[in-house]
Design an enzyme around this catalytic site. Structure first.
Site, PDB file in Angstrom:
ATOM      1  N   GLU A 174      36.056  35.180  34.867  1.00 57.99           N
ATOM      2  CA  GLU A 174      36.762  34.898  36.130  1.00 57.99           C
ATOM      3  C   GLU A 174      37.429  33.529  36.173  1.00 57.99           C
ATOM      4  O   GLU A 174      37.342  32.818  37.164  1.00 57.99           O
ATOM      5  CB  GLU A 174      35.785  35.039  37.298  1.00 57.99           C
ATOM      6  CG  GLU A 174      35.212  36.446  37.407  1.00 57.99           C
ATOM      7  CD  GLU A 174      34.293  36.605  38.596  1.00 57.99           C
ATOM      8  OE1 GLU A 174      34.503  37.559  39.359  1.00 57.99           O
ATOM      9  OE2 GLU A 174      33.381  35.790  38.748  1.00 57.99           O
TER      10      GLU A 174
HETATM   11  C1  LIG Z   1      30.245  38.084  34.907  1.00 61.03           C
HETATM   12  C2  LIG Z   1      30.419  38.048  36.393  1.00 61.03           C
HETATM   13  N1  LIG Z   1      31.036  37.103  37.068  1.00 61.03           N
HETATM   14  C3  LIG Z   1      30.869  37.362  38.475  1.00 61.03           C
HETATM   15  C4  LIG Z   1      30.632  38.889  38.444  1.00 61.03           C
HETATM   16  O1  LIG Z   1      29.934  39.043  37.197  1.00 61.03           O
HETATM   17  O2  LIG Z   1      29.912  39.414  39.573  1.00 61.03           O
HETATM   18  C5  LIG Z   1      28.775  38.692  40.012  1.00 61.03           C
HETATM   19  C6  LIG Z   1      28.217  39.342  41.269  1.00 61.03           C
HETATM   20  O3  LIG Z   1      27.913  40.702  41.047  1.00 61.03           O
HETATM   21  C7  LIG Z   1      29.135  37.229  40.302  1.00 61.03           C
HETATM   22  O4  LIG Z   1      27.997  36.531  40.781  1.00 61.03           O
HETATM   23  C8  LIG Z   1      29.641  36.606  39.006  1.00 61.03           C
HETATM   24  O5  LIG Z   1      29.978  35.220  39.233  1.00 61.03           O
END
Ligand SMILES: CC1=[NH+][C@H]2[C@@H](O1)O[C@H](CO)[C@@H](O)[C@@H]2O
Length: 484
Positions: free
Chosen positions: A294
Site C-alpha cells: 500500500e
Molecule cells: C498487507 C495489508 N496491508 C493492509 C491490508 O493488508 O489490510 C489490513 C487490514 O485487513 C491493514 O491493516 C493493512 O495495513
C-alpha cells in the site's frame, strides 16, 4: 485432532490410561527439555508425580529416530502398554507431543488438578507437514501487546503446530521495537496507538525474550519493518526522514496509504541500514520482512527504485527478504519470499506470477480466506470487512496448491494467517477473531490435500471447544459448528 495427521490407524482393542505411577522416559536426544515441559503440564492437571527418567517410561520420547521422518515428522503409538513418540529431531518430537496433548482429554490442559480418567484411545500415527511455513501474524503496531500477552498468543497457536510468528512491528500508528541508533522511533514513535492510548514497545531484552519463548515452541519469529509506506510513526519521530524536513504528528486513526519514506534522500537508506542491521542482529530466523504494501503515496517509479535498495540492505545483514506481493513488481534478490494477500483480483495474481517467474517462493495469506481480522458475519462486533465476510468454512475451504492460476504448487512455501489489530486492543478480542479460524489455516499448512474436507473437519473442530474452555480461550461459537 487438528491438524489431521498424514496417517492414523486406530487400535480399537487398545486404550492407554495414564495412572499415578506413570513415568516419562527419555534418551540423550534432546528429549529431556520437551519431556520436562510435558511433565510440568500433566503434573498440574493430573496431580501425578510423573518423574522424567533415562530410558523407557510409561510415555517414552526420543528424537533419535530415522532421518526419513524429516525435520518436523514423528511417529506415535498409544496402546495399553504405554505411549511412544519417536522423531528425528527435537522439533519433530515437540510436534508429536503436541499431538499427544490433543489425544488426551481436554482437561489435561487445566492448570489445576482434575478428576481422571486420563485415557487415550489406542492409535498409531505417522505424521509430517505438507508445508514448511505455517504462520500467523500479530500486528502489534495498531495496538501494542505486551511480552506476556504475546507469550500467551504463542502458547495457543503452538497447539496447532504453527511454526512462524510474523510480528508486524512498525506501521503508521506505532514503532514497536527498540533501535539504539534511532531512539526516538520508540520514545516518540512508540508512544501511542490506534485510539490515542499509550502504545508501548519491545526493548532489545523484550524482543530477545519473545524470540527465545517462540523458539521453545519451535516457532521462528519473522520481524516486519513495513516500508516505504505505513511509516508515519518513523516519519513523526525524525524530521530529516521527511521530504521537507517537517515531521508529521503521530497518527492514531486507521486510514492506510498516506505515508511514505523519502525515496530520493540518502538519510532514508542510512536509517534503514541501521534499522535492518539492529533487527537482523537480534533475529535468529533467516527472514526479515520489509513490508512493501500500500505505498499509495510513493510514486510508482520511486517505489520500483526503492525496493531493490531496501532489499539489498536486508541481504547485507544476512537475511532473506520477505515482503507483501507488491514488491514483485520489480527485481527481487534470490531467496525472496513473497507474501500474497490478494483476494481474487487479477493484478495481485499477476504480481504473484511475476514473483515466481523471478524464482521467489510464496506464502499465501488471501485476505478473503486467511485474514483473521475479517468479520465472521455482518453482526460481528470486531474486525473489518474490506475483503468480505470470512466464515469458519470460508476460511478453511481453499487449497494452497491451486489458489493461484499459473503458479506451480512447488512455488508455495506455505500459509500464514494475519491478524491486523485496528479494532482489537486486548487478548479476549484477539482470541475471538483467531479462534476458531486459525486451526483451519494450520491444517491447510500441515495436513495432506487428501485430508482437507469441511464436513469431517467441522466435527473435529467442534471437539476443540472443550479444550478452549479449559484454556479460557474466548472463542467465537460459530453457529455452523456443532460445539461439544
Ligand atoms: C498487507 C495489508 N496491508 C493492509 C491490508 O493488508 O489490510 C489490513 C487490514 O485487513 C491493514 O491493516 C493493512 O495495513
Amino acid at each position: 485432532m487438528i491438524p489431521q495427521p498424514i496417517a492414523q490407524q486406530a487400535l480399537p482393542d487398545e486404550t492407554f490410561t495414564l495412572l499415578s505411577d506413570a513415568t516419562i522416559g527419555v534418551d540423550d536426544s534432546g528429549a529431556q527439555t520437551i519431556a520436562d515441559r510435558l511433565a510440568a503440564q500433566l503434573r498440574r492437571s493430573t496431580g501425578f508425580a510423573l518423574p522424567v527418567q533415562q530410558g523407557t517410561g510409561t510415555i517414552t520420547l526420543s528424537a533419535n529416530g530415522p532421518e526419513s521422518l524429516g525435520a518436523e515428522g514423528y511417529e506415535l503409538r498409544a496402546d495399553a502398554s504405554g505411549v511412544t513418540i519417536t522423531a528425528a529431531t527435537a522439533e519433530g518430537l515437540f510436534r508429536g507431543v503436541t499431538t499427544l496433548r490433543q489425544l488426551l482429554p481436554a482437561k489435561a490442559e487445566a492448570d489445576s488438578e482434575q478428576e481422571g480418567p486420563w485415557e487415550v484411545a489406542g492409535t498409531t500415527i505417522s505424521d509430517s507437514p505438507r508445508y514448511g511455513y505455517r504462520g500467523v501474524m500479530l500486528d502489534v503496531s495498531r495496538h501494542f501487546f505486551t511480552v506476556e500477552q504475546v507469550k500467551h498468543f504463542i502458547d495457543l497457536v503452538s497447539l496447532y503446530k504453527i511454526n512462524r510468528l510474523h510480528l508486524h512491528l512498525s506501521d503508521d500508528q506505532g514503532w514497536r521495537i527498540q533501535v539504539d541508533t534511532w531512539p526516538r522511533l520508540t520514545e516518540h514513535g512508540g508512544s501511542q496507538q490506534v485510539g490515542g492510548g499509550a502504545g508501548g514497545y519491545y526493548t532489545k531484552a523484550d524482543y530477545a525474550d519473545l524470540v527465545r519463548y517462540a523458539a521453545e515452541h519451535y516457532i521462528t519469529v519473522v520481524p516486519e519493518i513495513d516500508t516505504p509506506g505505513h511509516t508515519n510513526a518513523a516519519l513523526a519521530s525524525y524530521p530529516e526522514l521527511n521530504k521537507g524536513d517537517q515531521a508529521p504528528d503521530l497518527y492514531t486513526e486507521t486510514e492506510v496509504g498516506f505515508s511514505s519514506l523519502t525515496i530520493d534522500k540518502d538519510v532514508t537508506y542510512a536509517f534503514l541500514d541501521d534499522v535492518f542491521r539492529e533487527v537482523a542482529e537480534q533475529t535468529p530466523g533467516d527472514l526479515l520482512h520489509l513490508g512493501g504494501d500500500e505505498a499509495h503515496s510513493t510514486p510508482h517509479s520511486e517505489y520500483l527504485a526503492f525496493v531493490p535498495k531496501a532489499a539489498e540492505l536486508v541481504v547485507k545483514y544476512g537475511k532473506r527478504v520477505m515482503g507483501w506481493h507488491e514488491i514483485a513488481d520489480g527485481p527481487l534478490p534470490a531467496g525472496t519470499v513473497v507474501q500474497y494477500w490478494g483476494t481474487e483480483d487479477p493484478k495481485a495474481q499477476v504480481l504473484a506470477q511475476q514473483a515466481v517467474e523471478q524464482g521467489a517462493t510464496l506464502v499465501l495469506s488471501p485476505a478473503n480466506r486467511a485474514y483473521l481480522d475479517m468479520k465472521y458475519h455482518e453482526e460481528t462486533p470486531l474486525g473489518l470487512q474490506w475483503a468480505g465476510l470470512v466464515s469458519v468454512e470460508q476460511s478453511y475451504s481453499w487449497n494452497p496448491a491451486t489458489l493461484l492460476p499459473n503458479v506451480p504448487a512447488s512455488a508455495i512455501d506455505g500459509v500464514e494467517a494475519p491478524l491486523w489489530t485496528e479494532t482489537l486492543d486486548d487478548l479476549e478480542k484477539v482470541e475471538f477473531m483467531v479462534f476458531p479460524r486459525l486451526p483451519g489455516i494450520a491444517e491447510l499448512g500441515w495436513s495432506p490435500e487428501s485430508a482437507l474436507d469441511w464436513t469431517t473437519y467441522r466435527d473435529r473442530l467442534a471437539e476443540q471447544g472443550p479444550r478452549w474452555e479449559v484454556l479460557g480461550v474466548n472463542f467465537y461459537r460459530a453457529p455452523e459448528i456443532d460445539w461439544r
